[in-house]
Design a protein around this motif. Structure first.
Motif, PDB file in Angstrom:
ATOM      1  N   LEU A  25       5.972 -22.641 141.366  1.00 18.12           N
ATOM      2  CA  LEU A  25       5.537 -23.999 141.676  1.00 18.12           C
ATOM      3  C   LEU A  25       6.426 -25.032 140.987  1.00 18.12           C
ATOM      4  N   TRP A  26       6.749 -24.806 139.713  1.00 19.37           N
ATOM      5  CA  TRP A  26       7.563 -25.775 138.987  1.00 19.37           C
ATOM      6  C   TRP A  26       9.036 -25.726 139.375  1.00 19.37           C
ATOM      7  N   VAL A  27       9.468 -24.670 140.050  1.00 14.15           N
ATOM      8  CA  VAL A  27      10.823 -24.675 140.605  1.00 14.15           C
ATOM      9  C   VAL A  27      10.865 -25.589 141.822  1.00 14.15           C
ATOM     10  N   VAL A  28       9.768 -25.601 142.586  1.00 14.88           N
ATOM     11  CA  VAL A  28       9.690 -26.414 143.799  1.00 14.88           C
ATOM     12  C   VAL A  28       9.369 -27.870 143.469  1.00 14.88           C
ATOM     13  N   VAL A  29       8.423 -28.094 142.571  1.00 17.98           N
ATOM     14  CA  VAL A  29       8.000 -29.452 142.196  1.00 17.98           C
ATOM     15  C   VAL A  29       8.861 -29.907 141.026  1.00 17.98           C
ATOM     16  N   VAL A  30       9.729 -30.863 141.274  1.00 19.78           N
ATOM     17  CA  VAL A  30      10.635 -31.364 140.248  1.00 19.78           C
ATOM     18  C   VAL A  30      10.110 -32.714 139.765  1.00 19.78           C
ATOM     19  N   PRO A  31       9.953 -32.881 138.449  1.00 19.27           N
ATOM     20  CA  PRO A  31       9.483 -34.173 137.939  1.00 19.27           C
ATOM     21  C   PRO A  31      10.417 -35.308 138.340  1.00 19.27           C
ATOM     22  N   ALA A  32       9.855 -36.478 138.570  1.00 20.70           N
ATOM     23  CA  ALA A  32      10.641 -37.635 139.003  1.00 20.70           C
ATOM     24  C   ALA A  32      11.695 -38.026 137.975  1.00 20.70           C
ATOM     25  N   ARG A  33      11.445 -37.746 136.707  1.00 25.55           N
ATOM     26  CA  ARG A  33      12.407 -38.092 135.652  1.00 25.55           C
ATOM     27  C   ARG A  33      13.738 -37.358 135.820  1.00 25.55           C
ATOM     28  N   ALA A  34      13.760 -36.271 136.571  1.00 26.98           N
ATOM     29  CA  ALA A  34      14.992 -35.513 136.764  1.00 26.98           C
ATOM     30  C   ALA A  34      16.027 -36.310 137.536  1.00 26.98           C
ATOM     31  N   ALA A  35      15.580 -37.253 138.365  1.00 21.33           N
ATOM     32  CA  ALA A  35      16.508 -38.038 139.176  1.00 21.33           C
ATOM     33  C   ALA A  35      17.400 -38.935 138.323  1.00 21.33           C
ATOM     34  N   TRP A  47      14.517 -27.077 134.471  1.00 19.03           N
ATOM     35  CA  TRP A  47      14.301 -25.642 134.292  1.00 19.03           C
ATOM     36  C   TRP A  47      13.475 -25.266 133.073  1.00 19.03           C
ATOM     37  N   GLY A  48      13.183 -26.205 132.184  1.00 17.45           N
ATOM     38  CA  GLY A  48      12.427 -25.888 130.977  1.00 17.45           C
ATOM     39  C   GLY A  48      11.011 -25.403 131.254  1.00 17.45           C
ATOM     40  N   HIS A  49      10.325 -26.100 132.136  1.00 16.57           N
ATOM     41  CA  HIS A  49       8.936 -25.732 132.437  1.00 16.57           C
ATOM     42  C   HIS A  49       8.851 -24.415 133.209  1.00 16.57           C
ATOM     43  N   PRO A  50       9.654 -24.207 134.257  1.00 15.60           N
ATOM     44  CA  PRO A  50       9.611 -22.904 134.928  1.00 15.60           C
ATOM     45  C   PRO A  50      10.009 -21.749 134.000  1.00 15.60           C
ATOM     46  N   ALA A  51      10.971 -21.985 133.113  1.00 20.89           N
ATOM     47  CA  ALA A  51      11.372 -20.939 132.174  1.00 20.89           C
ATOM     48  C   ALA A  51      10.225 -20.589 131.237  1.00 20.89           C
ATOM     49  N   CYS A  52       9.491 -21.603 130.803  1.00 20.08           N
ATOM     50  CA  CYS A  52       8.326 -21.374 129.950  1.00 20.08           C
ATOM     51  C   CYS A  52       7.320 -20.469 130.649  1.00 20.08           C
ATOM     52  N   TRP A  53       6.994 -20.773 131.892  1.00 20.31           N
ATOM     53  CA  TRP A  53       6.018 -19.961 132.626  1.00 20.31           C
ATOM     54  C   TRP A  53       6.551 -18.563 132.920  1.00 20.31           C
ATOM     55  N   ALA A  54       7.846 -18.439 133.176  1.00 23.07           N
ATOM     56  CA  ALA A  54       8.427 -17.115 133.412  1.00 23.07           C
ATOM     57  C   ALA A  54       8.338 -16.263 132.138  1.00 23.07           C
ATOM     58  N   LEU A  55       8.594 -16.859 131.001  1.00 25.44           N
ATOM     59  CA  LEU A  55       8.470 -16.135 129.738  1.00 25.44           C
ATOM     60  C   LEU A  55       7.019 -15.747 129.469  1.00 25.44           C
ATOM     61  N   LEU A  56       6.092 -16.639 129.787  1.00 21.97           N
ATOM     62  CA  LEU A  56       4.679 -16.310 129.614  1.00 21.97           C
ATOM     63  C   LEU A  56       4.254 -15.181 130.558  1.00 21.97           C
ATOM     64  N   ALA A  57       4.849 -15.117 131.745  1.00 21.43           N
ATOM     65  CA  ALA A  57       4.573 -13.998 132.656  1.00 21.43           C
ATOM     66  C   ALA A  57       5.046 -12.689 132.030  1.00 21.43           C
ATOM     67  N   CYS A  58       6.188 -12.724 131.367  1.00 16.67           N
ATOM     68  CA  CYS A  58       6.677 -11.531 130.671  1.00 16.67           C
ATOM     69  C   CYS A  58       5.742 -11.141 129.539  1.00 16.67           C
ATOM     70  N   VAL A  59       5.252 -12.121 128.802  1.00 16.60           N
ATOM     71  CA  VAL A  59       4.301 -11.851 127.713  1.00 16.60           C
ATOM     72  C   VAL A  59       3.050 -11.177 128.272  1.00 16.60           C
ATOM     73  N   ALA A  60       2.527 -11.709 129.366  1.00 18.10           N
ATOM     74  CA  ALA A  60       1.323 -11.124 129.976  1.00 18.10           C
ATOM     75  C   ALA A  60       1.597  -9.706 130.475  1.00 18.10           C
ATOM     76  N   GLY A  61       2.771  -9.493 131.054  1.00 16.10           N
ATOM     77  CA  GLY A  61       3.134  -8.154 131.509  1.00 16.10           C
ATOM     78  C   GLY A  61       3.243  -7.174 130.358  1.00 16.10           C
ATOM     79  N   LEU A  62       3.809  -7.616 129.256  1.00 12.03           N
ATOM     80  CA  LEU A  62       3.888  -6.759 128.073  1.00 12.03           C
ATOM     81  C   LEU A  62       2.505  -6.465 127.511  1.00 12.03           C
ATOM     82  N   PHE A  63       1.620  -7.443 127.560  1.00 13.33           N
ATOM     83  CA  PHE A  63       0.245  -7.226 127.108  1.00 13.33           C
ATOM     84  C   PHE A  63      -0.433  -6.179 127.985  1.00 13.33           C
ATOM     85  N   ALA A  64      -0.218  -6.280 129.296  1.00 13.81           N
ATOM     86  CA  ALA A  64      -0.807  -5.306 130.225  1.00 13.81           C
ATOM     87  C   ALA A  64      -0.259  -3.907 129.972  1.00 13.81           C
TER      88      ALA A  64
END
Length: 92
Positions: A25-35, A47-64
């Protein structure tokens, strides 16, 4: 034993799926400040926000997967760093 530890696979997989969805979602929705941003600031906003969520997905996968908590903690701190960079670039 805590509930989420007894159900770690379900909790981890659901968390990973949600986090991947938010990363996409955050790859598709770009904050207006990026312009108005360039260089490192643009990269952090874009890319900071999508990277954060991707890392959290890895954390959740490792927890699983019941992986070593040390690795998950490191990735969680990296996610916090990505989000801090995103916030700093967005707010400054």
């Amino acid at each position: 034993m805590k509930w989420w530890e007894r159900h770690r696979r379900v909790v981890g997989v659901v968390g990973a799926v949600v986090a991947v969805g938010l990363a996409v979602l955050w790859v598709v929705v770009v904050p207006a400040r990026a312009a108005e941003a360039t260089g490192v600031r643009l990269a952090l906003i874009r890319w900071g926000h999508p990277a954060c969520w991707a890392l959290l997905a890895c954390v959740a996968g490792l927890f699983a997967a019941d992986a070593a908590p040390r690795v998950g903690r490191g990735l969680a701190w990296a996610a916090a760093g990505c989000y801090a960079g995103f916030l700093a670039a967005t707010l400054l």
